[in-house]
Design a protein around this motif. Structure first.
Motif, PDB file in Angstrom:
ATOM      1  N   UNK A 154      30.686  34.961  35.281  1.00 26.24           N
ATOM      2  CA  UNK A 154      30.697  33.795  36.150  1.00 26.24           C
ATOM      3  C   UNK A 154      31.423  34.137  37.434  1.00 26.24           C
ATOM      4  N   UNK A 155      31.123  33.374  38.468  1.00 26.18           N
ATOM      5  CA  UNK A 155      31.756  33.645  39.759  1.00 26.18           C
ATOM      6  C   UNK A 155      33.262  33.462  39.656  1.00 26.18           C
ATOM      7  N   UNK A 156      34.030  34.380  40.239  1.00 29.72           N
ATOM      8  CA  UNK A 156      35.484  34.275  40.157  1.00 29.72           C
ATOM      9  C   UNK A 156      35.980  33.054  40.906  1.00 29.72           C
ATOM     10  N   UNK A 157      36.980  32.381  40.388  1.00 25.72           N
ATOM     11  CA  UNK A 157      37.509  31.208  41.076  1.00 25.72           C
ATOM     12  C   UNK A 157      38.239  31.600  42.354  1.00 25.72           C
ATOM     13  N   UNK A 158      38.098  30.781  43.362  1.00 19.91           N
ATOM     14  CA  UNK A 158      38.826  31.001  44.609  1.00 19.91           C
ATOM     15  C   UNK A 158      40.098  30.168  44.560  1.00 19.91           C
ATOM     16  N   UNK A 211      26.702  47.925  51.246  1.00 20.20           N
ATOM     17  CA  UNK A 211      26.545  47.909  49.781  1.00 20.20           C
ATOM     18  C   UNK A 211      27.195  46.664  49.194  1.00 20.20           C
ATOM     19  N   UNK A 212      26.655  46.175  48.080  1.00 29.40           N
ATOM     20  CA  UNK A 212      27.092  44.877  47.552  1.00 29.40           C
ATOM     21  C   UNK A 212      28.581  44.844  47.202  1.00 29.40           C
ATOM     22  N   UNK A 213      29.097  45.879  46.534  1.00 29.90           N
ATOM     23  CA  UNK A 213      30.496  45.854  46.149  1.00 29.90           C
ATOM     24  C   UNK A 213      31.394  45.845  47.374  1.00 29.90           C
ATOM     25  N   UNK A 266      45.114  45.254  42.893  1.00 28.99           N
ATOM     26  CA  UNK A 266      45.206  44.371  41.734  1.00 28.99           C
ATOM     27  C   UNK A 266      44.669  42.976  42.058  1.00 28.99           C
ATOM     28  N   UNK A 267      44.940  42.490  43.277  1.00 27.91           N
ATOM     29  CA  UNK A 267      44.414  41.190  43.701  1.00 27.91           C
ATOM     30  C   UNK A 267      42.887  41.188  43.694  1.00 27.91           C
ATOM     31  N   UNK A 268      42.316  42.244  44.250  1.00 31.04           N
ATOM     32  CA  UNK A 268      40.864  42.337  44.344  1.00 31.04           C
ATOM     33  C   UNK A 268      40.224  42.459  42.965  1.00 31.04           C
ATOM     34  N   UNK A 303      37.749  39.460  41.979  1.00 29.75           N
ATOM     35  CA  UNK A 303      36.334  39.827  41.899  1.00 29.75           C
ATOM     36  C   UNK A 303      35.882  40.142  40.480  1.00 29.75           C
ATOM     37  N   UNK A 304      36.864  40.314  39.574  1.00 33.39           N
ATOM     38  CA  UNK A 304      36.572  40.633  38.175  1.00 33.39           C
ATOM     39  C   UNK A 304      35.740  41.909  38.064  1.00 33.39           C
ATOM     40  N   UNK A 305      36.234  42.936  38.696  1.00 34.44           N
ATOM     41  CA  UNK A 305      35.578  44.240  38.650  1.00 34.44           C
ATOM     42  C   UNK A 305      36.612  45.284  38.264  1.00 34.44           C
ATOM     43  N   UNK A 306      36.169  46.517  38.074  1.00 33.17           N
ATOM     44  CA  UNK A 306      37.072  47.581  37.670  1.00 33.17           C
ATOM     45  C   UNK A 306      37.876  48.105  38.851  1.00 33.17           C
TER      46      UNK A 306
END
Length: 241
Positions: free
Chosen positions: A73-77, A106-108, A127-129, A133-136
């Motif tokens: 799901x989209x990450x909360x802002x 590029x998308x990322x 760490x914030x990103x 964004x819920x990515x690695x």
């Protein structure tokens, strides 16, 4: 519909064509589809000797459902003291990201840049990103390296700590336009050189000469706009002193 997703009826035609011994190209022509589309459809659903239309249709729906469920799901802002509507901010972040992707990013990398843009400080740590964004961490690291190489962000140390944070500023698009200006000037110069070598009265030479005229015109307009923007920034800075 040609060009859209394959329907169950399309798959029935594919099965019939295979049974008749037709090749992918002929089946594709009958369905007004590329041969590559037919080949992919058959290959991932049993191959020419074991393709079944109903089974292939069900398998496709199953894969689509599984893919949809796997999408995060989209990450909360995070809301702030400014009283913004989090949903509206999230919608904007997604549309801005899509626009950056359309521009060739590029998308990322686009997601990272959009995330930084909608942050009031314009600065976030790795760490914030990762959290927002819920990515690695590896995805963030790769994206940041790319954006830094393009001059679209910079690194700085977090005050009082050893961590780095990534920062954008008000001149990000100015630097981007300067790069475009330099490229336009280089292309104009090379086009003029080509016109001289090929002969301005020849079709190829005339084409290059016309291109050079357009590029020089665009470069001049760019240069004027950038000078006006610098004057605006200087006047704004003077007014804040």
């Amino acid at each position: 519909m040609p060009g859209g997703r394959l329907t169950n009826e399309d798959r029935q035609h594919i099965a019939t064509g295979l049974a008749e011994g037709l090749g992918y190209a002929e089946i594709g022509r009958r369905l007004e589809r590329p041969a590559s589309t037919i080949m992919r459809e058959v290959t991932r659903n049993g191959g020419p000797g074991d393709y079944r239309a109903d089974r292939a249709h069900e398998a496709t729906h199953h894969r689509a459902r599984r893919h949809k469920q796997a999408q995060p799901s989209a990450p909360p802002i995070p809301d702030s003291s400014y009283g913004r509507d989090p949903r509206a901010v999230q919608d904007f972040a997604e549309s801005f990201t899509a626009l950056l992707v359309q521009q060739g990013l590029p998308r990322m990398e686009a997601r990272v840049l959009a995330c930084l843009h909608i942050t009031d400080s314009g600065a976030l740590t790795a760490a914030d990103l990762v959290r927002q964004l819920r990515v690695s961490p590896a995805s963030v690291s790769h994206a940041v390296a790319f954006l830094e190489g393009q001059g679209m962000l910079r690194r700085e140390r977090v005050p009082g700590g050893r961590r780095e944070r990534y920062v954008i500023d008000d001149e990000i698009w100015l630097r981007n336009l300067l790069t475009s200006l330099q490229m336009s000037k280089a292309l104009a110069a090379e086009s003029q050189r080509a016109a001289e070598i090929l002969g301005a009265t020849t079709p190829a030479g005339a084409r290059f000469e016309s291109s050079a005229e357009l590029l020089l015109l665009v470069s001049a307009a760019f240069q004027q706009a950038l000078e006006q923007w610098r004057q605006t920034l200087d006047a704004r800075s003077a007014g804040q002193e």
